[in-house]
Design a protein around this motif. Structure first.
Motif, PDB file in Angstrom:
ATOM      1  N   ARG A  60      11.805  -4.814  15.368  1.00 50.26           N
ATOM      2  CA  ARG A  60      10.703  -4.417  16.239  1.00 50.26           C
ATOM      3  C   ARG A  60      10.001  -3.207  15.644  1.00 50.26           C
ATOM      4  O   ARG A  60      10.665  -2.282  15.137  1.00 50.26           O
ATOM      5  CB  ARG A  60      11.203  -4.076  17.653  1.00 50.26           C
ATOM      6  CG  ARG A  60      11.933  -5.232  18.335  1.00 50.26           C
ATOM      7  CD  ARG A  60      12.682  -4.746  19.575  1.00 50.26           C
ATOM      8  NE  ARG A  60      13.495  -5.808  20.147  1.00 50.26           N
ATOM      9  CZ  ARG A  60      13.176  -6.515  21.230  1.00 50.26           C
ATOM     10  NH1 ARG A  60      12.041  -6.249  21.864  1.00 50.26           N
ATOM     11  NH2 ARG A  60      13.952  -7.462  21.681  1.00 50.26           N
ATOM     12  N   ASP A 113       2.756  -7.798  27.838  1.00 52.88           N
ATOM     13  CA  ASP A 113       3.992  -7.428  28.527  1.00 52.88           C
ATOM     14  C   ASP A 113       3.671  -6.394  29.603  1.00 52.88           C
ATOM     15  O   ASP A 113       3.365  -5.232  29.296  1.00 52.88           O
ATOM     16  CB  ASP A 113       4.988  -6.856  27.523  1.00 52.88           C
ATOM     17  CG  ASP A 113       6.357  -6.578  28.146  1.00 52.88           C
ATOM     18  OD1 ASP A 113       6.478  -6.742  29.382  1.00 52.88           O
ATOM     19  OD2 ASP A 113       7.281  -6.209  27.413  1.00 52.88           O
ATOM     20  N   THR A 136      11.237 -16.930  26.138  1.00 54.41           N
ATOM     21  CA  THR A 136      12.692 -16.851  25.966  1.00 54.41           C
ATOM     22  C   THR A 136      13.091 -17.350  24.581  1.00 54.41           C
ATOM     23  O   THR A 136      13.955 -16.751  23.914  1.00 54.41           O
ATOM     24  CB  THR A 136      13.405 -17.675  27.053  1.00 54.41           C
ATOM     25  OG1 THR A 136      13.067 -17.143  28.327  1.00 54.41           O
ATOM     26  CG2 THR A 136      14.914 -17.637  26.863  1.00 54.41           C
ATOM     27  N   ARG A 185       7.120  -7.847  16.856  1.00 59.82           N
ATOM     28  CA  ARG A 185       8.520  -8.272  16.843  1.00 59.82           C
ATOM     29  C   ARG A 185       8.661  -9.389  15.810  1.00 59.82           C
ATOM     30  O   ARG A 185       8.028 -10.438  15.941  1.00 59.82           O
ATOM     31  CB  ARG A 185       8.953  -8.759  18.232  1.00 59.82           C
ATOM     32  CG  ARG A 185       8.850  -7.676  19.300  1.00 59.82           C
ATOM     33  CD  ARG A 185       9.246  -8.166  20.684  1.00 59.82           C
ATOM     34  NE  ARG A 185       9.016  -7.130  21.694  1.00 59.82           N
ATOM     35  CZ  ARG A 185       9.164  -7.302  23.002  1.00 59.82           C
ATOM     36  NH1 ARG A 185       9.536  -8.493  23.470  1.00 59.82           N
ATOM     37  NH2 ARG A 185       8.929  -6.305  23.852  1.00 59.82           N
ATOM     38  N   GLU A 200      12.145 -14.589  22.127  1.00 58.79           N
ATOM     39  CA  GLU A 200      12.964 -13.384  22.261  1.00 58.79           C
ATOM     40  C   GLU A 200      14.365 -13.559  21.666  1.00 58.79           C
ATOM     41  O   GLU A 200      14.937 -12.616  21.120  1.00 58.79           O
ATOM     42  CB  GLU A 200      13.078 -12.984  23.736  1.00 58.79           C
ATOM     43  CG  GLU A 200      11.893 -12.184  24.248  1.00 58.79           C
ATOM     44  CD  GLU A 200      11.742 -10.858  23.516  1.00 58.79           C
ATOM     45  OE1 GLU A 200      12.729 -10.139  23.329  1.00 58.79           O
ATOM     46  OE2 GLU A 200      10.607 -10.556  23.103  1.00 58.79           O
ATOM     47  N   TYR A 204       4.502 -11.636  18.129  1.00 57.84           N
ATOM     48  CA  TYR A 204       5.664 -12.224  17.453  1.00 57.84           C
ATOM     49  C   TYR A 204       5.206 -12.727  16.091  1.00 57.84           C
ATOM     50  O   TYR A 204       4.289 -13.549  16.001  1.00 57.84           O
ATOM     51  CB  TYR A 204       6.234 -13.372  18.283  1.00 57.84           C
ATOM     52  CG  TYR A 204       6.831 -12.932  19.599  1.00 57.84           C
ATOM     53  CD1 TYR A 204       8.144 -12.456  19.673  1.00 57.84           C
ATOM     54  CD2 TYR A 204       6.078 -12.988  20.779  1.00 57.84           C
ATOM     55  CE1 TYR A 204       8.688 -12.046  20.890  1.00 57.84           C
ATOM     56  CE2 TYR A 204       6.621 -12.586  21.988  1.00 57.84           C
ATOM     57  CZ  TYR A 204       7.919 -12.112  22.041  1.00 57.84           C
ATOM     58  OH  TYR A 204       8.455 -11.702  23.242  1.00 57.84           O
TER      59      TYR A 204
END
Length: 581
Positions: A568, A462, A559, A522, A562, A473
């Motif tokens: 998190r 990121d 996307t 996450r 997310e 993730y």
């Protein structure tokens, strides 16, 4: 004497392997001569060889090629031009890569030589396993084999995954003398184009014949894990089918339905009760040997990025022996694991010199580019293989990084290290997929004391923040509570620390001076990685070859992830630097 004659004259299977691995240089020279004699006058090679089949001229003039270098030639044949653009023999079809390692699916020409080589690998890897595990000859394999959609190119030739091409060929259909075990599933289940119907029928047939199953298998262990999760969600329906002797109405593929109905047979309430008892238990730990008590091993690729699934499969299998039996790709076959009962982290593949002509590019060579032959690789060195095959690829750069771990007779053995093009970076550091897999493996140990299992993960760098940071993730699952999980905040923060602590010194130095921000885990909802797979399938990835990408580069895929994030975690704990003496 042709190589086919050379092999057919060997009546003893074990002697074939001994001969192949003892005469590597002779056979490699023969393979290259055969390929160049066949292909020297193709449009691609004629520019460099001018019709010659001389090995030294090949080494001097033919350049190392990437997919971009050969893509136009392949597309010309796919669009209807003559096969001699790239091949001296007619092209019978095209093989599609998985499309998940490096982006879009690549397309490679093939002829029957590829299918012959694949049959060779299937046969001899089975022979090797049979030498190490007794009592397999009278059992069956519950193997999750699938076919995917086959496309037709403008030339009228088919394009599909390698396994689909093989399963639809005569090499598979007429396999009686080339196969060591029969399958619990009829061919119609394998050939079914709907993977959900096929998976359900694979499981149903496997359960009905549970007392005959000596092997459980799939191309990749991620497919096996998905099969067990599918069973968790559908075992009640399977039990109903068995209890009443009637197949579910939604199985609408006629060939599949007819063949499975014969195996299903009459109502069997006793078997239904037994399966129900096992599946109703609080934990699914050891569910594979509980449902298939005579299973002796699992055969599936568990190297490279598949290593992340090993702990989950060990949970379901009670640590049945896990065999990564062969190293194959859409470009060519490479080799066989001659020590099948070794630990997954110790797997090495013995290259078979009859399959293609192999050269190797030394990785991290300090001076000029160094390319060596198969017989000249050195123990402990890292190489990227270059392959020259029978259907149009010449000195093709694979992108895999391999380490030489030993020799079987004179045949080198290689450990798969990583894909060369998969790296994570947000500043000046480089984190390979191997680095990240090792770090996440260390973090998984933190979860051992909890009720949590890491089912799938991916990552991305990121750089929308300053400084940039790594994002992982994670999809978690309870070991003993399937419906809901409780997140252990302390454990997840510790996982963040362990991942970062396991990365290299350069990463940790940049973290210390705040050039890189804190790594973030996450947690996503269960089923998120199924949605991610569906997305890649819509983009053309293969369901039978699908591998969750270690690093995500697609904004659409990010996307999807997310949207499903519900927790998190990160840590400010300082990292240690380790220096070797």
């Amino acid at each position: 004497m042709s190589l086919c004659s050379y092999l057919s004259d060997k009546l003893d299977d074990e002697k074939v392997l001994e001969d192949l691995t003892s005469n590597v240089k002779q056979i490699q020279d023969h393979v290259l001569k055969e390929i160049l004699t066949l292909n020297a006058n193709t449009e691609y090679l004629r520019r460099f060889l001018h019709g010659s089949s001389d090995k030294d001229l090949f080494k001097k003039n033919v350049p190392v090629a990437t997919y971009e270098d050969v893509k136009l030639f392949i597309e010309r044949v796919a669009n209807g031009e003559s096969f001699d653009v790239i091949s001296g023999k007619p092209i019978t079809g095209f093989l599609l890569s998985s499309g998940t390692s490096g982006g879009k699916r690549k397309m490679f020409p093939h002829n029957n030589k590829y299918l012959e080589n694949l049959r060779f690998i299937y046969y001899y890897r089975s022979l090797v396993i049979s030498k190490h595990i007794d009592g397999l000859e009278h059992g069956k394999g519950m193997v999750f084999n699938f076919c995917t959609q086959e496309y037709t190119t403008p030339s009228g030739l088919p394009a599909s995954s390698a396994t689909t091409s093989f399963f639809k060929s005569c090499y598979f259909k007429n396999r009686s003398s080339h196969w060591h075990w029969s399958f619990t599933s009829p061919d119609e289940v394998i050939l079914c184009s709907d993977n959900k119907q096929s998976l359900y029928c694979h499981l149903l047939c496997g359960i009905i014949q549970r007392d005959e199953v000596v092997k459980v298998g799939a191309s990749f262990i991620s497919i096996l894990v998905r099969a067990i999760i599918f069973l968790e969600n559908n075992w009640k329906e399977i039990c109903t089918n068995i209890r009443f002797g009637r197949l579910s109405e939604w199985i609408i593929d006629i060939s599949c339905r007819d063949s499975v109905s014969k195996i299903l047979g009459k109502a069997n309430p006793e078997l239904a009760d037994l399966v129900e008892k096992e599946c109703n238990q609080k934990s699914w730990e050891g569910i594979i040997p509980r449902l298939w008590p005579k299973a002796k091993f699992i055969e599936s690729i568990a190297t490279g990025q598949m290593t992340q699934h090993i702990p989950t499969l060990e949970f379901y299998s009670n640590k049945l022996p896990l065999i990564s039996s062969s190293y194959v790709s859409s470009e060519t076959m490479f080799g066989i694991n001659m020590n099948p009962l070794c630990k997954p982290q110790d797997v090495s593949y013995t290259f078979m010199p009859n399959l293609s002509y192999f050269e190797f590019l030394l990785v991290d060579a300090s001076d000029e580019v160094e390319i060596v032959d198969l017989v000249d690789v050195k123990l402990g060195c890292y190489y990227e293989p270059l392959i020259t095959n029978h259907s149009g690829l010449h000195r093709y750069k694979m992108g895999d990084i391999l380490e030489v771990t030993g020799f079987y007779n004179s045949a080198p053995q290689f450990r798969f290290v990583r894909r060369g093009n998969l790296v994570l970076s947000v500043y000046l550091e480089i984190t390979t997929d191997e680095d990240l897999l090792n770090a996440v493996t260390q973090a998984k140990m933190v979860l051992e004391s909890s009720d949590l299992m890491l089912m799938e993960f991916t990552s991305y760098g990121d750089i929308s923040t300053t400084p940039g940071h790594y994002v992982l993730y994670w999809e978690l699952k309870g070991k003993y509570h399937n419906d809901s999980i409780e997140i252990d905040n302390k454990a997840l923060v510790e996982c963040c620390y362990v991942v970062e602590e396991s990365l290299n010194n350069l990463y940790k130095e940049f973290r210390r001076d705040r050039s890189i921000g804190a790594l973030e885990i996450r947690v996503v909802q269960q089923g998120t990685f199924d949605d991610l797979m569906e997305f890649f399938l819509t983009q053309g990835a293969s369901s039978t070859q699908y591998k969750t990408p270690i690093c995500i580069k697609s904004s659409e895929a990010l996307t999807i992830l997310e949207r499903k994030v519900y927790a998190r975690f990160s840590t400010d704990k300082s990292l240690s630097l380790k220096f070797s003496s």
